[in-house]
Enzyme design. Structure first.
Site, PDB file in Angstrom:
ATOM      1  N   ARG A  72       0.863  -1.177   0.000  1.00  0.00           N
ATOM      2  CA  ARG A  72       0.000   0.000   0.000  1.00  0.00           C
ATOM      3  C   ARG A  72       0.904   1.233   0.000  1.00  0.00           C
ATOM      4  O   ARG A  72       1.924   1.262   0.669  1.00  0.00           O
ATOM      5  CB  ARG A  72      -0.935  -0.018   1.210  1.00  0.00           C
ATOM      6  N   ASP A 103     -10.903  -1.966  -4.563  1.00  0.00           N
ATOM      7  CA  ASP A 103     -11.379  -0.587  -4.589  1.00  0.00           C
ATOM      8  C   ASP A 103     -10.235   0.423  -4.540  1.00  0.00           C
ATOM      9  O   ASP A 103     -10.179   1.356  -5.340  1.00  0.00           O
ATOM     10  CB  ASP A 103     -12.339  -0.363  -3.411  1.00  0.00           C
ATOM     11  N   THR A 125     -10.203  -9.199  -5.702  1.00  0.00           N
ATOM     12  CA  THR A 125     -10.398  -9.044  -4.259  1.00  0.00           C
ATOM     13  C   THR A 125     -11.339 -10.129  -3.764  1.00  0.00           C
ATOM     14  O   THR A 125     -12.335 -10.438  -4.424  1.00  0.00           O
ATOM     15  CB  THR A 125     -10.982  -7.659  -3.902  1.00  0.00           C
TER      16      THR A 125
END
Length: 319
Positions: A72, A103, A125
Site C-alpha cells: 500500500r 477498490d 479481491t
C-alpha cells in the site's frame, strides 16, 4: 500500444497470478512487450519495473498470492507521488497499464486516468465488493475456504452441542458471509448491508433448542462487528456455551479454484485487448457470464449491492 505494464496492489487474492499470466501471454501473443511492476504503486514510484516473458509466468497459474508482490502506498495518494509514477512509466516507454486489485487499486487507476495515462482495471479481491461485475477474482476461492472451515467447525459444534460465531472477512461487504452462510447451512447470517436484530438471532436459537437442536452456526461479516463480542452477548442472554472463531487471513491464501483461474484468465486477456484497441479508463468485469467493461470513474461512484434473493433464500432455509 507497444509496451504494457502490469501491477497488483492492495490485498492479495487467489487468482491474481492467473491474471498476471494471462496479461503477459496475451501481450506476447499480440506482439506487445510487457513489463511487471513489483510492489504495486509504491514499486511504480521507485521504478521496480522488469520486462516479463512467457517463461516469467510459467507454473504460476496454480499459485495463490501474487508473484508481483503487493503493498500500500501513501505516497501515491499525493500529486507529487503520482507524478513520479508517471515519469517512471514514461522512462520505461510504457504506453498503457493493467492494474489488478480492489477498490483502493482502482482509485489509483482512476487518478492515473484523470492524469491522462491509459489504464485498465481488473477486479481482484476476495470481498466481491466491486460494482460492475458479478464476481471478482479470488472470491470463489475464499468462499470455498470459508465453507470448508465452517464444515469442520460444525463437526465440533455438533459433538459438544455449542453455538459458534464465525467471523469472516469482507471489509464493508457481506458477500463472503452471505454466500458461505447459505452454502454451509448457517443458522444466522449477519452482514452490514442488512440491519440485524440481536433478539431475532436469539429467538432462532431458542426455537431450534425447543425442537431438540443443540448447536448453531452464526456467520458474522467483519463489517458488522466482532465475533468475540457477539459470542459474549449470546452467552449472557442464553447462558449457553458459545464459542467464536475469527478465520482471518487464511481466507486470502490457497491455490485458486477452477472458477477463479478461468475468470482471471478471461479478464486479463480482455484487459489487454481493450488497451490494444485504444480503450482507457475502463474496468473489466463479468456479468451473466459475459465479459463487460465500464468507465472506471463511474464505477467507483456507484455502491455495490448484495443479491437480495440469496439473502432471502438463506433466511427461508435456516428456519
Amino acid at each position: 500500444m507497444k509496451r504494457i505494464g502490469i501491477l497488483t496492489s492492495g490485498g492479495d487474492a487467489p487468482g491474481m497470478n492467473a491474471a498476471v499470466r494471462s496479461v503477459v501471454r496475451s501481450c506476447v501473443y499480440n506482439g506487445v512487450e510487457v513489463y511487471g511492476i513489483y510492489y504495486g504503486y509504491q514499486g511504480l514510484i521507485e521504478g521496480q519495473i522488469k520486462k516479463l516473458t512467457i517463461g516469467s509466468v510459467g507454473d504460476i497459474i496454480q499459485r495463490g498470492g501474487t508473484m508481483l508482490y503487493s503493498s500500500r502506498s501513501e505516497e501515491f495518494k499525493t500529486e507529487e507521488g503520482r507524478k513520479k509514477a508517471i515519469n517512471q512509466l514514461k522512462q520505461h516507454e510504457i504506453d498503457g497499464l493493467v492494474v489488478i486489485g480492489g477498490d483502493g487499486t482502482f482509485r489509483g487507476a482512476m487518478k492515473l486516468t484523470e492524469d491522462g495515462f491509459p489504464c485498465i482495471g481488473v477486479p481482484g479481491t476476495i470481498d466481491n465488493d466491486i460494482p460492475g461485475t458479478d464476481f471478482t477474482i479470488g472470491f470463489d476461492t475464499a468462499l470455498n475456504t470459508v465453507i470448508h472451515s465452517v464444515d469442520k467447525i460444525r463437526d465440533t459444534a455438533t459433538s459438544h452441542e455449542r453455538i459458534y460465531v464465525i467471523e469472516v472477512m469482507g471489509r464493508d461487504a457481506g458477500d463472503l458471509a452471505l454466500w458461505a452462510g447459505l452454502a454451509a447451512g448457517a443458522e444466522s447470517i449477519l452482514i452490514p448491508e442488512v440491519e440485524s436484530d440481536f433478539d431475532d438471532v436469539v429467538e432462532k436459537i431458542r426455537r431450534g433448542h425447543d425442537r431438540g437442536k443443540r448447536h448453531s452456526i452464526i456467520l458474522l461479516a467483519e463489517g458488522v462487528g466482532s465475533a468475540v463480542d457477539y459470542a459474549d452477548r449470546i452467552n449472557e442472554k442464553l447462558n449457553v456455551q458459545t464459542r467464536y472463531t475469527v478465520l482471518g487471513h487464511v481466507q486470502r491464501g490457497g491455490s485458486p479454484t477452477a472458477n477463479d483461474r478461468v475468470l482471471a484468465s478471461r479478464l486479463g486477456a480482455y484487459a489487454v485487448d481493450l488497451l490494444i484497441s485504444g480503450e482507457q479508463g475502463r474496468m473489466v468485469g463479468i456479468e451473466q457470464n459475459k465479459l463487460v467493461h465500464h468507465n472506471i470513474i463511474e464505477i467507483l461512484n456507484k455502491k455495490n449491492h448484495i443479491d437480495t434473493g440469496v439473502y432471502e433464500l438463506s433466511n427461508q432455509l435456516s428456519i
